[in-house]
Design a protein around this motif. Structure first.
Motif, PDB file in Angstrom:
ATOM      1  N   HIS A  62       0.835  -1.204   0.000  1.00 38.55           N
ATOM      2  CA  HIS A  62       0.000   0.000   0.000  1.00 38.55           C
ATOM      3  C   HIS A  62       0.867   1.250   0.000  1.00 38.55           C
ATOM      4  CE1 HIS A  62      -3.820  -2.011   0.913  1.00 38.55           C
ATOM      5  NE2 HIS A  62      -3.131  -2.825   1.683  1.00 38.55           N
ATOM      6  N   THR A  63       0.214   2.399  -0.243  1.00 43.00           N
ATOM      7  CA  THR A  63       0.853   3.669   0.061  1.00 43.00           C
ATOM      8  C   THR A  63       0.043   4.338   1.161  1.00 43.00           C
ATOM      9  OG1 THR A  63      -0.374   4.644  -1.778  1.00 43.00           O
ATOM     10  CG2 THR A  63       1.946   4.186  -2.159  1.00 43.00           C
ATOM     11  N   GLY A  66       0.866   8.808   0.440  1.00 42.05           N
ATOM     12  CA  GLY A  66       1.512   8.707  -0.870  1.00 42.05           C
ATOM     13  C   GLY A  66       2.842   7.977  -0.852  1.00 42.05           C
ATOM     14  N   TYR A  70       3.296   0.369  -4.901  1.00 45.89           N
ATOM     15  CA  TYR A  70       2.167   0.796  -5.725  1.00 45.89           C
ATOM     16  C   TYR A  70       1.338  -0.402  -6.160  1.00 45.89           C
ATOM     17  CZ  TYR A  70       5.876   4.131  -5.510  1.00 45.89           C
ATOM     18  OH  TYR A  70       6.887   4.915  -5.027  1.00 45.89           O
ATOM     19  N   GLU A  74      -4.010   3.254  -2.109  1.00 50.22           N
ATOM     20  CA  GLU A  74      -3.563   4.348  -1.243  1.00 50.22           C
ATOM     21  C   GLU A  74      -4.550   4.414  -0.068  1.00 50.22           C
ATOM     22  OE1 GLU A  74      -1.363   7.189  -0.895  1.00 50.22           O
ATOM     23  OE2 GLU A  74      -2.807   7.604   0.682  1.00 50.22           O
ATOM     24  N   THR A  76      -4.493   6.704   2.709  1.00 47.89           N
ATOM     25  CA  THR A  76      -4.565   7.916   3.533  1.00 47.89           C
ATOM     26  C   THR A  76      -6.007   8.256   3.917  1.00 47.89           C
ATOM     27  OG1 THR A  76      -2.645   8.708   2.331  1.00 47.89           O
ATOM     28  CG2 THR A  76      -3.829  10.316   3.656  1.00 47.89           C
ATOM     29  N   PRO A 133      -4.719  13.647  -0.837  1.00 47.20           N
ATOM     30  CA  PRO A 133      -4.745  13.468  -2.295  1.00 47.20           C
ATOM     31  C   PRO A 133      -5.728  14.428  -2.953  1.00 47.20           C
ATOM     32  CG  PRO A 133      -5.915  11.685  -1.162  1.00 47.20           C
ATOM     33  CD  PRO A 133      -5.409  12.592  -0.098  1.00 47.20           C
TER      34      PRO A 133
ATOM     35  N   GLY B 320       3.009   8.830  -5.154  1.00 42.87           N
ATOM     36  CA  GLY B 320       2.478   7.521  -4.771  1.00 42.87           C
ATOM     37  C   GLY B 320       1.891   6.744  -5.931  1.00 42.87           C
ATOM     38  N   THR B 321       2.392   6.985  -7.138  1.00 40.22           N
ATOM     39  CA  THR B 321       1.951   6.181  -8.290  1.00 40.22           C
ATOM     40  C   THR B 321       3.178   5.539  -8.942  1.00 40.22           C
ATOM     41  OG1 THR B 321       2.204   7.943  -9.905  1.00 40.22           O
ATOM     42  CG2 THR B 321       0.083   7.812  -8.774  1.00 40.22           C
ATOM     43  N   ARG B 392      -6.205   9.109 -10.428  1.00 41.81           N
ATOM     44  CA  ARG B 392      -6.102  10.354  -9.681  1.00 41.81           C
ATOM     45  C   ARG B 392      -6.948  11.467 -10.282  1.00 41.81           C
ATOM     46  NH1 ARG B 392      -1.611  10.222  -6.319  1.00 41.81           N
ATOM     47  NH2 ARG B 392      -1.635   8.191  -5.332  1.00 41.81           N
TER      48      ARG B 392
END
Lengths: 232, 447
Positions: A62-63, A66, A70, A74, A76, A133, B320-321, B392
């Protein structure tokens, strides 16, 4: 022409000045971080959650904020996006939530550990990350958000738990996951009582169902059943 | 080769080759998992493969730097290494700690902090090991017959790298501060003091291979490492945009990290200019090819591709990608892996007394590995950019997007196969060189 000693001076002065600035900024950052991250809300439970997060290398897939690998979502804002019901089910039995999809390890967490991880994720979600994000600004998600705010037309009220949990696998009007069947018109196919017993325990209704039994409250089940019955 | 203790470098380089091969295996495991073939999930889950892949990289690069130092320092200081037996102890200890850590990763024993997964008890052993290394190198310089800029820069690079390992151990219960200190290690290593090491090794190679006057090369070494620190230290701010640290880091990090490519551009121009300027035609053209290749590819990978997503306006979407994986692969390959390959290509004929540099396999290894790595970077770029737009910017679900980009990982695995072919050619030549049995050319100075 530049001499070697001038070049050396440039290197030493530049490095000392930049390092000095960096150390000063670090001191300032350390003094500001507690407020920006709500450090007063870092309870022993949150710390326990972070400990579990670290010692199982969750960042290896996971992130968070961020940062990480990957391979998995995510996390958060996962508390806001998926809610406790979803997170707890996922941590209890990862394989049940996305059958046949990308796998997560089964960690056999105790209920206490799961609660700590939820507390940690909740805390992370509330940290001020300077806008990360970013909200999606293109395509259907952005268009939907725009119509909501511009025309002030109330959309049919969906239960919060639908938007957090059900949508991960099921789609409605083309929006949502593709793991389970689409729910358009489910109200004409299934009676209200059937939906209630289904939501209580899918496996009791249909033994080979791939849908997991979710830890929903009676109130949430009633809310969802009424909402789904109205999908005609 | 002038001193017999330089031979110690050979064993470090051999360890590099071994760990690199393993790193590639774990890379493939992840590539296949991204394609949907996660058959090894129950034995080697993704996070194990990932931690192993990156830690093997760090370990073999460190072993490479150490090997390079053991080769360079006796020659630069004009004396044998002090306590050469301890250097072997130091290597064995490093390997034991590394292998223990890697095995631990397979049994859920780690810290779970990106790049610094090694469990805490082993961290202390790493520190002890590195201190021993610093003592051997520092002591040799101290007792040496001359102080060259190259050896001093190399020494300070190694010393500060060791010191900067410490902030990563500062205890904190706040995820934000945890991340803050973690970048003190990771960023200040790869975009800071490791570049000192890189600059020093490049200088040594350019002095040997081009015959340009040492004073000129070392002068530009200062200018380049000066630019590196001018941009790189405050450039750490590009990791502090979105982790819960004050907003001013967006401006500071954005501004200084935008300057970082200049340092790499400087390094590339410097290497090319020195190679052109050099009148002497050193027979080992292959080492020069790797040296110039390193300077150029580090600019492309670390400088240019780093810049591509370093501005906060871009980074808010790419943070984060897989875009990060794109930059990471070419940056590490160009700046550090190729540097060690250049060092090996230069040192092996000296260490073994055999001159295998001009055969077809060496040229094949250079081009195949580089073309393969560039193709891998492109595959990551396509996957990363697609992910940024779909997930995103358009708000599609993470797993849905991952399904869409699976095909690019087929591209990645194919490119990685080409890359591996080049690496295996390089390793094959390394093996063919045999053990370090080269003769000492400068016997009188050996005492």
């Amino acid at each position: 022409m530049l001499t070697k000693s001038a070049a050396k001076k440039f290197f030493i002065i530049g490095t000392v000045v930049c390092s000095g600035c960096f150390v000063l900024l670090t001191v300032d950052t350390i003094s500001r971080v507690p407020k920006q991250t709500n450090a007063d809300k870092i309870t022993p439970q949150v710390i326990h959650g972070k400990d579990l997060w670290d010692h199982n290398n969750c960042m290896g897939c996971h992130t968070i904020m961020g940062e990480g690998a990957y391979y998995a979502p995510e996390l958060t804002k996962v508390y806001e996006r998926r809610g406790e019901v979803f997170i707890k089910s996922m941590l209890k039995d990862p394989a049940s939530m996305y059958p046949g999809q990308r796998k997560m390890q089964q960690y056999n967490f105790t209920d206490e550990e799961i609660n700590s991880l939820v507390a940690f994720l909740k805390w992370v979600g509330e940290v001020d990350l300077n806008g990360f994000p970013a909200k999606p600004d293109m395509g259907p998600a952005a268009a939907k958000a725009a119509t909501m705010t511009l025309s002030q037309i109330p959309t049919p009220t969906r239960p919060v738990v639908y938007d957090q949990v059900c949508v991960a696998c099921h789609a409605l009007q083309g929006q949502g996951g593709v793991v389970g069947p689409a729910l358009d018109g489910v109200g004409t196919r299934r009676a209200h009582d059937y939906l209630v017993s289904w939501l209580r325990d899918p496996l009791a209704v249909k033994a080979d169902s791939k849908m997991p039994k979710l830890p929903l409250t009676d109130e949430q089940i009633q809310e969802l059943a009424s909402f789904l019955s109205s999908q005609k | 080769m002038k001193f017999k203790t330089q031979k110690i470098a050979y064993y470090f380089f051999a360890v590099c080759m071994l760990l690199l091969s393993l790193q590639i295996v774990y890379g493939f495991i992840m590539g296949f998992a991204h394609m949907g073939y996660d058959n090894l999930h129950s034995i080697i889950p993704f996070h194990t493969a990932r931690a192993t892949h990156t830690n093997l990289l760090v370990m073999w690069l460190l072993a490479g730097f150490m090997g390079a130092a053991y080769y360079i320092i006796p020659e630069e200081t004009d004396r044998e290494l002090i306590y050469p037996q301890l250097a072997i102890v130091q290597l064995v200890a490093l390997v034991v700690v590394g292998v223990t850590a890697i095995i631990g990763f397979h049994f859920n024993w780690w810290e779970g902090r990106k790049f610094l997964e090694i469990p805490r008890p082993l961290d202390y052993l790493v520190v002890v090991d590195v201190l021993l290394f610093i003592f051997l190198i520092g002591g040799t310089i101290w007792k040496g017959k001359r102080y060259s800029t190259t050896s001093i820069v190399l020494f300070f690079g190694l010393l500060t790298a060791a010191l900067l390992y410490l902030p990563g151990m500062i205890p904190t219960t706040n995820q934000t501060m945890d991340s803050y200190w973690r970048w003190w290690v990771v960023h200040l290593w790869v975009e800071g003091v490791w570049e000192l090491i890189m600059g020093a090794i490049l200088s040594f190679l350019l002095i040997k291979l081009t015959g340009v006057d040492r004073e000129i090369i070392e002068k530009w070494l200062y200018v380049i490492v000066g630019f590196t620190f001018l941009s790189g230290i405050l450039g750490t701010g590009h990791h502090y945009y979105f982790i819960g640290t004050p907003r001013y880091w967006l401006m500071i990090g954005g501004f200084f990290s935008a300057l970082e490519p200049l340092a790499f551009l400087g390094m590339a121009m410097y290497a090319i200019a020195m190679a052109k300027k050099g009148g002497r035609q050193h027979p080992n053209r292959l080492a020069l090819t790797w040296t110039i290749g390193c300077a150029v590819m580090s600019f492309v990978g670390a400088g240019f591709l780093g810049f591509a997503h370093t501005l906060p306006q871009v980074n808010i979407y790419t943070h984060g990608t897989l875009v990060t994986a794109m930059h990471g692969h070419l940056a590490f390959w160009g700046a550090y892996a190729m540097l060690i390959f250049a060092m090996i290509a230069y040192a092996m004929p000296q260490l073994t007394g055999r001159k295998l540099f001009d055969n077809g396999w060496s040229v094949f290894a250079f081009w195949t590995s580089n073309i393969g790595m560039v193709a891998m970077t492109l595959a990551f770029a396509v996957a990363g950019v697609a992910q940024v737009y779909l997930e995103r910017r358009m708000g599609l679900d993470f797993l849905q997007v991952q399904k869409e980009i699976e095909v690019h990982f087929l591209g990645l695995v194919l490119a990685a196969s080409l890359f591996s072919l080049g690496i295996f050619a390089f390793i094959w030549i390394f093996i063919k060189y045999g053990l370090p049995k080269g003769k000492i050319e400068n016997v009188s100075a050996a005492n």
